[in-house]
Design a protein around this motif. Structure first.
Motif, PDB file in Angstrom:
ATOM      1  N   ARG A 175      -3.142   1.050 -13.237  1.00  0.00           N
ATOM      2  CA  ARG A 175      -4.519   1.144 -13.762  1.00  0.00           C
ATOM      3  C   ARG A 175      -5.540   0.828 -12.674  1.00  0.00           C
ATOM      4  NH1 ARG A 175      -2.088  -1.315 -18.369  1.00  0.00           N
ATOM      5  NH2 ARG A 175      -2.857  -3.388 -17.792  1.00  0.00           N
ATOM      6  N   LEU A 176      -5.257  -0.204 -11.873  1.00  0.00           N
ATOM      7  CA  LEU A 176      -6.152  -0.556 -10.778  1.00  0.00           C
ATOM      8  C   LEU A 176      -6.241   0.572  -9.759  1.00  0.00           C
ATOM      9  CD1 LEU A 176      -7.890  -2.742  -9.368  1.00  0.00           C
ATOM     10  CD2 LEU A 176      -5.785  -3.574  -8.299  1.00  0.00           C
ATOM     11  N   THR A 177      -5.113   1.200  -9.453  1.00  0.00           N
ATOM     12  CA  THR A 177      -5.095   2.305  -8.496  1.00  0.00           C
ATOM     13  C   THR A 177      -5.842   3.516  -9.032  1.00  0.00           C
ATOM     14  OG1 THR A 177      -2.945   1.534  -7.679  1.00  0.00           O
ATOM     15  CG2 THR A 177      -3.607   3.775  -7.094  1.00  0.00           C
ATOM     16  N   ILE A 178      -5.711   3.799 -10.316  1.00  0.00           N
ATOM     17  CA  ILE A 178      -6.441   4.918 -10.922  1.00  0.00           C
ATOM     18  C   ILE A 178      -7.949   4.715 -10.784  1.00  0.00           C
ATOM     19  CG2 ILE A 178      -6.986   6.032 -13.127  1.00  0.00           C
ATOM     20  CD1 ILE A 178      -4.072   5.637 -13.929  1.00  0.00           C
ATOM     21  N   VAL A 179      -8.409   3.499 -11.066  1.00  0.00           N
ATOM     22  CA  VAL A 179      -9.840   3.205 -10.920  1.00  0.00           C
ATOM     23  C   VAL A 179     -10.277   3.394  -9.470  1.00  0.00           C
ATOM     24  CG1 VAL A 179     -11.606   1.409 -11.113  1.00  0.00           C
ATOM     25  CG2 VAL A 179      -9.856   1.636 -12.885  1.00  0.00           C
ATOM     26  N   ALA A 180      -9.465   2.895  -8.526  1.00  0.00           N
ATOM     27  CA  ALA A 180      -9.813   3.014  -7.111  1.00  0.00           C
ATOM     28  C   ALA A 180      -9.842   4.475  -6.663  1.00  0.00           C
ATOM     29  CB  ALA A 180      -8.831   2.215  -6.257  1.00  0.00           C
ATOM     30  N   ILE A 181      -8.849   5.268  -7.086  1.00  0.00           N
ATOM     31  CA  ILE A 181      -8.801   6.681  -6.710  1.00  0.00           C
ATOM     32  C   ILE A 181      -9.989   7.435  -7.292  1.00  0.00           C
ATOM     33  CG2 ILE A 181      -7.511   8.829  -7.003  1.00  0.00           C
ATOM     34  CD1 ILE A 181      -6.331   7.043  -4.900  1.00  0.00           C
ATOM     35  N   LEU A 182     -10.382   7.117  -8.525  1.00  0.00           N
ATOM     36  CA  LEU A 182     -11.552   7.772  -9.122  1.00  0.00           C
ATOM     37  C   LEU A 182     -12.814   7.471  -8.327  1.00  0.00           C
ATOM     38  CD1 LEU A 182     -10.902   7.272 -12.955  1.00  0.00           C
ATOM     39  CD2 LEU A 182     -10.777   9.388 -11.633  1.00  0.00           C
ATOM     40  N   PHE A 183     -12.948   6.234  -7.866  1.00  0.00           N
ATOM     41  CA  PHE A 183     -14.100   5.905  -7.006  1.00  0.00           C
ATOM     42  C   PHE A 183     -14.067   6.724  -5.718  1.00  0.00           C
ATOM     43  CE2 PHE A 183     -14.653   1.748  -9.319  1.00  0.00           C
ATOM     44  CZ  PHE A 183     -15.979   1.958  -9.658  1.00  0.00           C
ATOM     45  N   GLU A 184     -12.887   6.836  -5.122  1.00  0.00           N
ATOM     46  CA  GLU A 184     -12.762   7.610  -3.892  1.00  0.00           C
ATOM     47  C   GLU A 184     -13.137   9.070  -4.107  1.00  0.00           C
ATOM     48  OE1 GLU A 184      -9.173   7.316  -1.661  1.00  0.00           O
ATOM     49  OE2 GLU A 184      -8.882   5.197  -2.139  1.00  0.00           O
ATOM     50  N   ILE A 185     -12.637   9.661  -5.183  1.00  0.00           N
ATOM     51  CA  ILE A 185     -12.871  11.088  -5.425  1.00  0.00           C
ATOM     52  C   ILE A 185     -14.324  11.354  -5.803  1.00  0.00           C
ATOM     53  CG2 ILE A 185     -12.270  13.029  -6.929  1.00  0.00           C
ATOM     54  CD1 ILE A 185      -9.448  11.888  -7.108  1.00  0.00           C
ATOM     55  N   VAL A 186     -14.827  10.600  -6.775  1.00  0.00           N
ATOM     56  CA  VAL A 186     -16.172  10.876  -7.294  1.00  0.00           C
ATOM     57  C   VAL A 186     -17.238  10.506  -6.268  1.00  0.00           C
ATOM     58  CG1 VAL A 186     -17.832  10.327  -9.096  1.00  0.00           C
ATOM     59  CG2 VAL A 186     -15.418  10.609  -9.683  1.00  0.00           C
ATOM     60  N   ILE A 187     -17.234   9.257  -5.833  1.00  0.00           N
ATOM     61  CA  ILE A 187     -18.300   8.814  -4.929  1.00  0.00           C
ATOM     62  C   ILE A 187     -18.074   9.344  -3.518  1.00  0.00           C
ATOM     63  CG2 ILE A 187     -19.445   6.801  -3.932  1.00  0.00           C
ATOM     64  CD1 ILE A 187     -18.752   5.244  -6.420  1.00  0.00           C
ATOM     65  N   GLY A 188     -16.839   9.223  -3.014  1.00  0.00           N
ATOM     66  CA  GLY A 188     -16.576   9.624  -1.638  1.00  0.00           C
ATOM     67  C   GLY A 188     -16.797  11.106  -1.402  1.00  0.00           C
ATOM     68  N   THR A 231      -5.054  15.302   1.578  1.00  0.00           N
ATOM     69  CA  THR A 231      -3.975  14.697   2.359  1.00  0.00           C
ATOM     70  C   THR A 231      -4.175  13.193   2.486  1.00  0.00           C
ATOM     71  OG1 THR A 231      -3.756  16.739   3.637  1.00  0.00           O
ATOM     72  CG2 THR A 231      -2.769  14.764   4.573  1.00  0.00           C
ATOM     73  N   PHE A 232      -5.395  12.786   2.784  1.00  0.00           N
ATOM     74  CA  PHE A 232      -5.691  11.363   2.933  1.00  0.00           C
ATOM     75  C   PHE A 232      -5.523  10.618   1.607  1.00  0.00           C
ATOM     76  CE2 PHE A 232      -8.627   7.792   2.648  1.00  0.00           C
ATOM     77  CZ  PHE A 232      -8.320   7.074   3.790  1.00  0.00           C
ATOM     78  N   ILE A 233      -6.057  11.175   0.520  1.00  0.00           N
ATOM     79  CA  ILE A 233      -5.984  10.501  -0.777  1.00  0.00           C
ATOM     80  C   ILE A 233      -4.532  10.404  -1.250  1.00  0.00           C
ATOM     81  CG2 ILE A 233      -6.622  10.683  -3.210  1.00  0.00           C
ATOM     82  CD1 ILE A 233      -9.275  11.860  -2.338  1.00  0.00           C
ATOM     83  N   GLY A 234      -3.746  11.467  -1.028  1.00  0.00           N
ATOM     84  CA  GLY A 234      -2.345  11.434  -1.425  1.00  0.00           C
ATOM     85  C   GLY A 234      -1.575  10.330  -0.736  1.00  0.00           C
ATOM     86  N   ALA A 235      -1.809  10.177   0.574  1.00  0.00           N
ATOM     87  CA  ALA A 235      -1.144   9.098   1.305  1.00  0.00           C
ATOM     88  C   ALA A 235      -1.704   7.730   0.930  1.00  0.00           C
ATOM     89  CB  ALA A 235      -1.287   9.322   2.809  1.00  0.00           C
ATOM     90  N   ASP A 236      -2.948   7.723   0.447  1.00  0.00           N
ATOM     91  CA  ASP A 236      -3.600   6.455   0.137  1.00  0.00           C
ATOM     92  C   ASP A 236      -3.144   5.876  -1.195  1.00  0.00           C
ATOM     93  OD1 ASP A 236      -5.473   4.528   1.094  1.00  0.00           O
ATOM     94  OD2 ASP A 236      -6.908   5.188  -0.422  1.00  0.00           O
ATOM     95  N   ILE A 237      -2.543   6.700  -2.051  1.00  0.00           N
ATOM     96  CA  ILE A 237      -2.108   6.202  -3.363  1.00  0.00           C
ATOM     97  C   ILE A 237      -1.083   5.077  -3.199  1.00  0.00           C
ATOM     98  CG2 ILE A 237      -0.857   6.810  -5.466  1.00  0.00           C
ATOM     99  CD1 ILE A 237      -2.135   9.563  -5.321  1.00  0.00           C
ATOM    100  N   GLY A 238      -0.052   5.351  -2.408  1.00  0.00           N
ATOM    101  CA  GLY A 238       0.949   4.315  -2.172  1.00  0.00           C
ATOM    102  C   GLY A 238       0.383   3.131  -1.411  1.00  0.00           C
ATOM    103  N   ALA A 239      -0.530   3.409  -0.465  1.00  0.00           N
ATOM    104  CA  ALA A 239      -1.131   2.317   0.309  1.00  0.00           C
ATOM    105  C   ALA A 239      -1.957   1.401  -0.584  1.00  0.00           C
ATOM    106  CB  ALA A 239      -1.992   2.895   1.429  1.00  0.00           C
ATOM    107  N   LEU A 240      -2.674   1.972  -1.548  1.00  0.00           N
ATOM    108  CA  LEU A 240      -3.476   1.154  -2.458  1.00  0.00           C
ATOM    109  C   LEU A 240      -2.587   0.285  -3.346  1.00  0.00           C
ATOM    110  CD1 LEU A 240      -6.237   3.695  -3.591  1.00  0.00           C
ATOM    111  CD2 LEU A 240      -6.499   1.766  -2.035  1.00  0.00           C
ATOM    112  N   MET A 241      -1.485   0.863  -3.829  1.00  0.00           N
ATOM    113  CA  MET A 241      -0.603   0.098  -4.706  1.00  0.00           C
ATOM    114  C   MET A 241       0.075  -1.038  -3.947  1.00  0.00           C
ATOM    115  SD  MET A 241       1.174   3.044  -7.065  1.00  0.00           S
ATOM    116  CE  MET A 241       1.955   1.817  -8.094  1.00  0.00           C
TER     117      MET A 241
END
Length: 307
Positions: free
Chosen positions: A99-112, A234-244
């Protein structure tokens, strides 16, 4: 496409075995876990021998690894030194971190991505300069500083949020921790999107689309944005595991009992079964995320085809 996926899945097998072997070897040289079990007082030889036999630590490392991998394929990740199954720890920790990673990824996609598109289309203008300066500031500040400042201001001083997250860790409580976790990655996504948009904006296919008289919105969304998002995906895909796996600091600040918290406890207590088990799952997350990213390339760019 099917042959490509099958080939990639086969390639993941030696990568998974090699990664888990390295993790197992590195974790087993952290120290003596039996000494950690006994606390400040040293275990007597008989007790130490009994504990080693109970947890399988009396065998050579290579034999321990083979036993671990054999149990792994049956869904058994071992038992922590407190007697609790590692799968039980995963069952309580991974849903929270997901859940924490989903919130972080949404911030990356929407705002970034939005900031990257805006600055890429207005390169050299004041808004571009302002966003670049802001992203540099975010990147230069350590995550633990950002987390502590937001916790102090929003949680203690102003009372807008709870200083620590409840055990349920609902999505609403994870907004600020998710923003803290995603802050550095969000800045990189913004800069990466900006650079990609600015470069592709000068490409021939964009000039051709404009010369055809296509609406500006369609040129940006159908032609410019889709091709520019390939390095971002590519960056976001690799970042999923890094965030977790890298949520240790954020989870410690906001008292979130997720994967990062369990990894921290396992490292501090030299609990090899917990650390190896959690990192093994994170390796699988990395591999699956990279496969999904490769498959998304063909969706974003129709010229990409997999044999």
């Amino acid at each position: 496409m099917g042959r490509y996926v099958a080939r990639r899945l086969l390639q993941m097998i030696p990568v998974f075995l090699g990664a888990t072997l390295l993790i197992f070897l590195m974790v087993n040289v952290m120290g003596d876990p039996i000494a950690g079990l006994c606390g400040q007082r040293q275990c007597d030889p008989a007790t130490a021998a009994q504990l080693k036999k109970e947890f399988g630590l009396d065998k050579p490392v290579w034999q321990q690894y083979l036993i671990y991998m054999g149990n792994l394929f049956t869904g058994d990740f071992g038992t922590a030194f407190n007697g609790q199954k590692v799968t039980e720890l995963m069952g309580s920790a991974f849903p929270v971190t997901i859940r924490l990673t989903i919130v972080a990824i949404l911030f990356e996609i929407v705002i970034g991505v939005v900031l990257g598109v805006v600055t890429g289309l207005r390169r050299g203008r004041p808004v571009d300069t302002g966003v670049l300066v802001m992203t540099l500031v975010v990147i230069s500040i350590p995550t633990f500083v950002t987390g502590l400042v937001l916790q102090l201001l929003l949680g203690v001083e102003w009372g807008w949020i709870k200083p620590s997250v409840s055990p349920d860790a609902a999505f609403g409580e994870l907004i600020v921790p998710g923003l803290v976790l995603a802050s550095v990655s969000l800045a990189y996504v913004t800069r990466l999107t900006r650079t990609s948009i600015a470069e592709n904006r000068r490409s021939d296919y964009v000039r051709t689309a404009v010369a055809k008289g296509l609406p500006r919105r369609r040129v940006i969304t159908r032609h410019l944005l889709r091709n520019s998002l390939i390095p971002v995906i590519t960056f976001i895909g690799a970042d999923i595991g890094a965030l977790m796996g890298g949520a240790i600091v954020t989870e410690r600040i906001f008292n979130i009992h997720g994967v990062g918290y369990q990894l921290y406890q396992g490292i501090v207590r030299q609990n090899t079964q917990t650390v190896v088990g959690f990192v093994t799952v994170l390796v699988l997350v990395f591999l699956i995320a990279n496969l999904l990213v490769d498959l998304l390339y063909a969706v974003l760019d129709p010229r990409i085809r997999y044999a």
